[in-house]
Design a protein around this motif. Sequence first.
Motif, mmCIF file in Angstrom:
data_model
loop_
_atom_site.group_PDB
_atom_site.id
_atom_site.type_symbol
_atom_site.label_atom_id
_atom_site.label_comp_id
_atom_site.label_asym_id
_atom_site.label_seq_id
_atom_site.Cartn_x
_atom_site.Cartn_y
_atom_site.Cartn_z
ATOM 1 N N VAL A 32 0.844 -1.194 0.000
ATOM 2 C CA VAL A 32 0.000 0.000 0.000
ATOM 3 C C VAL A 32 0.878 1.241 0.000
ATOM 4 N N GLN A 33 0.516 2.241 -0.777
ATOM 5 C CA GLN A 33 1.273 3.498 -0.818
ATOM 6 C C GLN A 33 0.709 4.470 0.202
ATOM 7 N N TYR A 34 1.610 5.261 0.820
ATOM 8 C CA TYR A 34 1.226 6.114 1.936
ATOM 9 C C TYR A 34 2.065 7.393 1.923
ATOM 10 N N PRO A 35 1.453 8.567 1.589
ATOM 11 C CA PRO A 35 0.146 8.786 0.959
ATOM 12 C C PRO A 35 0.106 8.129 -0.425
ATOM 13 N N ASP A 36 -1.110 7.836 -0.911
ATOM 14 C CA ASP A 36 -1.205 7.072 -2.149
ATOM 15 C C ASP A 36 -1.115 7.972 -3.381
ATOM 16 N N ILE A 37 -1.313 7.391 -4.556
ATOM 17 C CA ILE A 37 -1.108 8.110 -5.808
ATOM 18 C C ILE A 37 -2.028 9.320 -5.946
ATOM 19 N N LEU A 38 -3.187 9.284 -5.282
ATOM 20 C CA LEU A 38 -4.089 10.435 -5.306
ATOM 21 C C LEU A 38 -3.827 11.398 -4.157
ATOM 22 N N GLY A 39 -2.854 11.064 -3.321
ATOM 23 C CA GLY A 39 -2.524 11.914 -2.176
ATOM 24 C C GLY A 39 -3.281 11.577 -0.912
ATOM 25 N N ARG A 40 -4.108 10.525 -0.942
ATOM 26 C CA ARG A 40 -4.937 10.169 0.213
ATOM 27 C C ARG A 40 -4.098 9.505 1.297
ATOM 28 N N ILE A 41 -4.457 9.784 2.546
ATOM 29 C CA ILE A 41 -3.747 9.228 3.700
ATOM 30 C C ILE A 41 -4.719 8.357 4.490
ATOM 31 N N ALA A 42 -4.323 7.112 4.767
ATOM 32 C CA ALA A 42 -5.186 6.186 5.496
ATOM 33 C C ALA A 42 -4.446 5.634 6.705
ATOM 34 N N ASP A 43 -5.189 5.256 7.711
ATOM 35 C CA ASP A 43 -4.630 4.559 8.867
ATOM 36 C C ASP A 43 -4.328 3.125 8.440
ATOM 37 N N LEU A 44 -3.066 2.722 8.510
ATOM 38 C CA LEU A 44 -2.665 1.393 8.064
ATOM 39 C C LEU A 44 -2.795 0.326 9.149
ATOM 40 N N THR A 45 -3.133 0.720 10.355
ATOM 41 C CA THR A 45 -3.183 -0.240 11.462
ATOM 42 C C THR A 45 -4.148 -1.391 11.210
ATOM 43 N N PRO A 46 -5.398 -1.141 10.797
ATOM 44 C CA PRO A 46 -6.310 -2.272 10.547
ATOM 45 C C PRO A 46 -5.803 -3.201 9.454
ATOM 46 N N LEU A 47 -5.164 -2.659 8.439
ATOM 47 C CA LEU A 47 -4.638 -3.478 7.360
ATOM 48 C C LEU A 47 -3.486 -4.343 7.857
ATOM 49 N N ALA A 48 -2.623 -3.772 8.678
ATOM 50 C CA ALA A 48 -1.509 -4.544 9.239
ATOM 51 C C ALA A 48 -2.026 -5.684 10.101
ATOM 52 N N GLU A 49 -3.025 -5.400 10.921
ATOM 53 C CA GLU A 49 -3.577 -6.437 11.796
ATOM 54 C C GLU A 49 -4.217 -7.555 10.993
ATOM 55 N N ALA A 50 -4.928 -7.191 9.933
ATOM 56 C CA ALA A 50 -5.577 -8.203 9.093
ATOM 57 C C ALA A 50 -4.542 -9.051 8.367
ATOM 58 N N ALA A 51 -3.486 -8.425 7.891
ATOM 59 C CA ALA A 51 -2.432 -9.172 7.195
ATOM 60 C C ALA A 51 -1.736 -10.133 8.144
ATOM 61 N N HIS A 52 -1.396 -9.655 9.320
ATOM 62 C CA HIS A 52 -0.694 -10.499 10.287
ATOM 63 C C HIS A 52 -1.561 -11.670 10.743
ATOM 64 N N ALA A 53 -2.859 -11.458 10.823
ATOM 65 C CA ALA A 53 -3.771 -12.528 11.242
ATOM 66 C C ALA A 53 -3.756 -13.686 10.251
ATOM 67 N N LYS A 54 -3.411 -13.401 8.997
ATOM 68 C CA LYS A 54 -3.358 -14.443 7.962
ATOM 69 C C LYS A 54 -1.911 -14.861 7.649
ATOM 70 N N GLY A 55 -0.959 -14.386 8.434
ATOM 71 C CA GLY A 55 0.424 -14.756 8.214
ATOM 72 C C GLY A 55 1.102 -13.995 7.088
ATOM 73 N N ALA A 56 0.510 -12.897 6.666
ATOM 74 C CA ALA A 56 1.074 -12.082 5.587
ATOM 75 C C ALA A 56 1.792 -10.865 6.159
ATOM 76 N N LEU A 57 2.589 -10.213 5.334
ATOM 77 C CA LEU A 57 3.304 -9.011 5.734
ATOM 78 C C LEU A 57 2.662 -7.774 5.117
ATOM 79 N N LEU A 58 2.871 -6.634 5.753
ATOM 80 C CA LEU A 58 2.421 -5.363 5.195
ATOM 81 C C LEU A 58 3.634 -4.589 4.708
#
Length: 452
Positions: free
Chosen positions: A211-237
């Motif tokens: 995920v890009q931060y800020p992304d190509i449109l300049g948007r800024i998102a909280d990455l914490t929920p995405l990190a938690e979801a990835a880790h729950a499935k054994g994936a990396l962020l």
Amino acid sequence: MRYLPLTDADRRQMLDVVGAGSIDELFRDVPEAARLFGPIQGLPMHAPEMAVERHLSALAAKNVPAGSVPFFLGCGAYKHHVPASVDHLIQRGEFLTAYTPYQPEIAQGTLQVLFEFQTQVARLTGCEVANASMYDGSTACWEAIGMARRITRRKRTLISSGLHPHYVAVCNTMARFTGDTLVTGTPELAAETDIEQLIGQIDGETSAVVVQYPDILGRIADLTPLAEAAHAKGALLIAVVTEPVALGLIKPPGEMGADIVVGEGQSIGVGLQFGGPYVGLFACREKHIRQMPGRLAGETIDAEGKRGFVLTLSTREQHIRREKATSNICTNSGLCALAFSIHLTLLGEKGLRQLAELNHARAVQVAERLAAIPGVNLVNDSFFNEFTIELPVEARPAVHRMVEQNVLGGVSLGRLYPGSAALANGLVVAVTEMVTDEDIDALEGALKEVVA
């Protein structure tokens, strides 16, 4: 006269060793349409030196230098002020001519610079360790995907639709040779990012989420929920930062759970330079350090108890078996990394925060002015120094019309995504500390005229 030391027999012997029937076969991976057969058409076979200089100067004069007109281009390459002292220092002979330290014990100055650079990048990104740099942000992004594959032993990577399309293109090119499956998408002109969609796509076969931060449109998102979801499935962020100045103001990705943070360091110390050379940033969790590509400079104590620096990790083929190497990028952008480190040292923590605040304040000012133009819609709810507006007309010809008024008004999404009608009216506008009140007035006036 050309000096050709190899005989036909020499060439034949080398071709036999590599299993090629002819020299042309060595280029078979290059599409035939991209190959050159014979002299370049339209160029004279020879010309006087003065005539060549005159011709090339005329061609160069067709360019519009970034500092000569109001400049609002971004999308991964930003015009920031670089103090004159940076260029002065990096052009000192001991820096300008220095190459990769093969014998670290006699390259203490170079190694110390790399050590300081690594420290700065680690602190910026919120990670525990950083390497001595990569070539640029896009190749660093691909190396992060490869690193995640080695760690998780999986080959399915989810890529946010907000990742720069040039980065996606580099990753797709490299994935052809590794068998990785990259799941990509196209962004929408919406205030929200695709974090929720990414979370829903993560499964037990997912290696990483990019995920890009800020992304190509300049948007800024909280990455914490995405990190938690990835880790729950054994994936990396994997978080990608193309504007490191933003990290002086927004929360570092590492503090939100990102396992690997990569990016482009051009904004700090390195000019636009027609697109390069730039400097790739690469940082990660300490537990993954053995799978990190590139090289790592470390601090130690010598036999006399004095502080010293060493090349701690290196994946260069001279040092490690090729099949065991973690990367095909085994060097670093030393001179650009030096410029980055000098500039950041001159700024200091307080100066970086002030620079970031100035960028954001200027961007807010420009966004409010442009959003007040009839027919122009501000897409972003949140941004740093770059935002997207939706025009009532197609953005690409609008940009060309603004150029005719000597205003470089932004990057059209139609240029980045030529096949997407839904993005054709999108314009990404970048605003840095270099933008003046007169520049803003010029942009506003030019945009009013092209959308009228």
